[in-house]
Design a protein around this motif. Structure first.
Motif, PDB file in Angstrom:
ATOM      1  N   ALA A 110      55.827  52.508  59.771  1.00  0.00           N
ATOM      2  CA  ALA A 110      55.704  51.142  60.276  1.00  0.00           C
ATOM      3  C   ALA A 110      54.742  50.288  59.464  1.00  0.00           C
ATOM      4  CB  ALA A 110      55.251  51.167  61.736  1.00  0.00           C
ATOM      5  N   GLU A 111      53.915  50.919  58.619  1.00  0.00           N
ATOM      6  CA  GLU A 111      52.926  50.182  57.836  1.00  0.00           C
ATOM      7  C   GLU A 111      53.357  49.949  56.395  1.00  0.00           C
ATOM      8  OE1 GLU A 111      48.719  51.436  58.740  1.00  0.00           O
ATOM      9  OE2 GLU A 111      49.748  52.816  60.104  1.00  0.00           O
ATOM     10  N   ALA A 115      59.002  47.712  56.471  1.00  0.00           N
ATOM     11  CA  ALA A 115      58.919  47.704  57.939  1.00  0.00           C
ATOM     12  C   ALA A 115      58.184  46.467  58.437  1.00  0.00           C
ATOM     13  CB  ALA A 115      58.223  48.976  58.423  1.00  0.00           C
ATOM     14  N   LEU A 116      57.101  46.106  57.755  1.00  0.00           N
ATOM     15  CA  LEU A 116      56.354  44.906  58.128  1.00  0.00           C
ATOM     16  C   LEU A 116      57.193  43.651  57.923  1.00  0.00           C
ATOM     17  CD1 LEU A 116      52.925  45.863  56.521  1.00  0.00           C
ATOM     18  CD2 LEU A 116      53.414  45.733  58.973  1.00  0.00           C
ATOM     19  N   GLN A 118      60.411  43.359  58.341  1.00  0.00           N
ATOM     20  CA  GLN A 118      61.305  43.220  59.503  1.00  0.00           C
ATOM     21  C   GLN A 118      60.561  42.614  60.686  1.00  0.00           C
ATOM     22  OE1 GLN A 118      64.212  46.306  60.296  1.00  0.00           O
ATOM     23  NE2 GLN A 118      63.717  46.286  62.478  1.00  0.00           N
ATOM     24  N   GLN A 119      59.299  43.024  60.861  1.00  0.00           N
ATOM     25  CA  GLN A 119      58.494  42.442  61.940  1.00  0.00           C
ATOM     26  C   GLN A 119      58.265  40.951  61.709  1.00  0.00           C
ATOM     27  OE1 GLN A 119      54.814  44.586  62.475  1.00  0.00           O
ATOM     28  NE2 GLN A 119      55.825  46.583  62.336  1.00  0.00           N
ATOM     29  N   ARG A 120      57.956  40.592  60.445  1.00  0.00           N
ATOM     30  CA  ARG A 120      57.679  39.189  60.126  1.00  0.00           C
ATOM     31  C   ARG A 120      58.889  38.303  60.422  1.00  0.00           C
ATOM     32  NH1 ARG A 120      53.482  41.739  59.252  1.00  0.00           N
ATOM     33  NH2 ARG A 120      51.928  41.255  57.649  1.00  0.00           N
ATOM     34  N   ASN A 122      61.021  38.702  62.799  1.00  0.00           N
ATOM     35  CA  ASN A 122      61.330  38.731  64.239  1.00  0.00           C
ATOM     36  C   ASN A 122      62.718  39.297  64.549  1.00  0.00           C
ATOM     37  OD1 ASN A 122      58.820  37.460  64.907  1.00  0.00           O
ATOM     38  ND2 ASN A 122      59.707  35.502  64.263  1.00  0.00           N
ATOM     39  N   GLY A 123      63.084  40.331  63.790  1.00  0.00           N
ATOM     40  CA  GLY A 123      64.350  40.988  64.074  1.00  0.00           C
ATOM     41  C   GLY A 123      65.577  40.277  63.574  1.00  0.00           C
ATOM     42  N   GLU A 126      67.743  43.549  59.794  1.00  0.00           N
ATOM     43  CA  GLU A 126      67.412  44.963  59.820  1.00  0.00           C
ATOM     44  C   GLU A 126      67.064  45.355  58.379  1.00  0.00           C
ATOM     45  OE1 GLU A 126      69.380  49.239  61.191  1.00  0.00           O
ATOM     46  OE2 GLU A 126      70.672  47.518  60.733  1.00  0.00           O
ATOM     47  N   GLN A 328      50.772  44.231  53.681  1.00  0.00           N
ATOM     48  CA  GLN A 328      50.928  43.039  54.513  1.00  0.00           C
ATOM     49  C   GLN A 328      51.202  41.802  53.663  1.00  0.00           C
ATOM     50  OE1 GLN A 328      47.328  42.956  56.820  1.00  0.00           O
ATOM     51  NE2 GLN A 328      47.743  44.947  57.756  1.00  0.00           N
ATOM     52  N   ASP A 332      54.471  39.390  53.774  1.00  0.00           N
ATOM     53  CA  ASP A 332      54.363  37.936  53.954  1.00  0.00           C
ATOM     54  C   ASP A 332      55.085  37.185  52.837  1.00  0.00           C
ATOM     55  OD1 ASP A 332      52.838  38.223  56.258  1.00  0.00           O
ATOM     56  OD2 ASP A 332      50.927  38.112  55.197  1.00  0.00           O
TER      57      ASP A 332
END
Length: 346
Positions: A110-111, A115-116, A118-120, A122-123, A126, A328, A332
């Motif tokens: 997840a780090e 993976a980050l 995909q989080q940025r 908001n889905g 994939e 990160q 970004d």
């Protein structure tokens, strides 16, 4: 005298063995991978990586735990969540690369920056992490062609990492450096010698006696050909956008030379035929090739990143691998680029 010399050699050998055992144990505890796990391997045990036809993957559906890093593989042998059937209306992105994409120092899946990312987003996408340590661009093409077919990805990002490609340069030619300390040669699994070499990079050669900049023409031509093969295959699969990301290093030309030298120590260890300025120039020429390929291809974009992901120790653990802050920053930067695509603006 002979007896005293013999005793001294025995003591030195014992200390060396103890140091090697300690380093191997540390690797096993921190990363879950060492010579101990290799020696203990049986027909029923699982090694961390598997060699395929021209590329490597992780052993499928396995968890590898160390005190510093935990790696979970999916059925495709990737450090990525399990992939189901692509749902109608959904979008899928593959990040193709090597150890920097894989997340060599990321504590968990997840780090990692895919993976980050995909989080940025908001889905909205994939994101599939298709980075595997040791895969050069040719291997990444084979992985994409053989292992990643049928995923129906909409976007492909290539962050090749370059270190494995540049390593060919030093294998092709005899180093012309003048060494202040002797070069040591030993098996790659011998961590004590590896650690010694990595921490004596500055001492082992005289920096003002390097050979001239090597000719990169054949390697750049091969890199360009493989990039074009990846792009052609992606377009055949209906990929809408292909992003060729700038390859980054922790050391930058604008830094003081002494800082560049310190940050480049691991790069110089793996590419002993180059000095720090030559290494930067090699990266510049490879990135220029990426940009030139992108200009000539419709639907292909070159993605400069160095202004968004700073060099130095805050963002890099060594010459090319990211810290948590670097992961990160990469997420970004890529998220910002992806938001500019028409599909993402909807």
């Amino acid at each position: 005298m002979d007896s005293q010399l013999c005793n001294t050699l025995i003591v030195v050998l014992l200390l060396f063995v103890l140091a090697e055992v300690a380093l191997q144990w540390r690797a096993e505890v921190k990363f879950g991978n060492s010579i101990f796990s290799a020696v203990a391997a049986t027909d029923n045990s699982v090694s961390m990586f598997e060699a395929r036809d021209g590329f490597k993957i992780l052993s499928a559906n396995q968890r590898f735990d160390g005190s510093s890093i935990s790696v979970q593989s999916n059925r495709l042998g990737l450090r990525s969540p399990e992939l189901g059937q692509k749902m109608p209306g959904s979008s899928r992105l593959i990040v193709l690369g090597a150890s920097s994409t894989y997340g060599a120092y990321a504590r968990t899946n997840a780090e990692t920056f895919p993976a980050l990312l995909q989080q940025r987003l908001n889905g909205q996408l994939e994101v599939i992490n298709a980075g595997i340590p040791g895969n050069d661009l040719d291997s990444q093409y084979q992985l994409y062609r053989q292992q990643l077919s049928g995923l129906h990805e909409d976007i492909l990002i290539v962050y090749s990492g370059l270190s494995n490609d540049i390593g060919r340069l030093c294998r092709k030619q005899q180093s012309g450096k003048s060494y202040a300390l002797p070069q040591l040669s030993a098996p790659k699994w011998l961590l004590s010698v590896d650690l010694l070499l990595k921490n004596t990079t500055d001492l082992r050669y005289v920096p003002y006696k390097y050979q001239p900049m090597p000719d990169l023409a054949s390697l750049l031509a091969q890199y360009q050909t493989t990039l074009q093969a990846i792009i052609q295959l992606a377009k055949q699969r209906g990929v809408q956008h292909i992003l060729l990301a700038e390859n980054l290093t922790s050391f930058r030309p604008e830094q003081p030379l002494s800082l560049q030298q310190a940050l480049a120590s691991s790069a110089l260890y793996y590419t002993p035929c180059l000095d720090v300025q030559q290494f930067s120039e090699v990266f510049r020429q490879y990135n220029h090739t990426l940009a030139q390929v992108a200009v000539k291809q419709q639907g292909v974009h070159y993605l400069p990143l160095s202004h968004l992901v700073p060099g130095g120790r805050q963002h890099f653990t060594d010459s090319v691998h990211f810290t948590a802050k670097g992961e990160q920053a990469m997420a970004d930067a890529l998220a910002e680029a992806l938001r500019g695509l028409p599909e993402m603006a909807k």
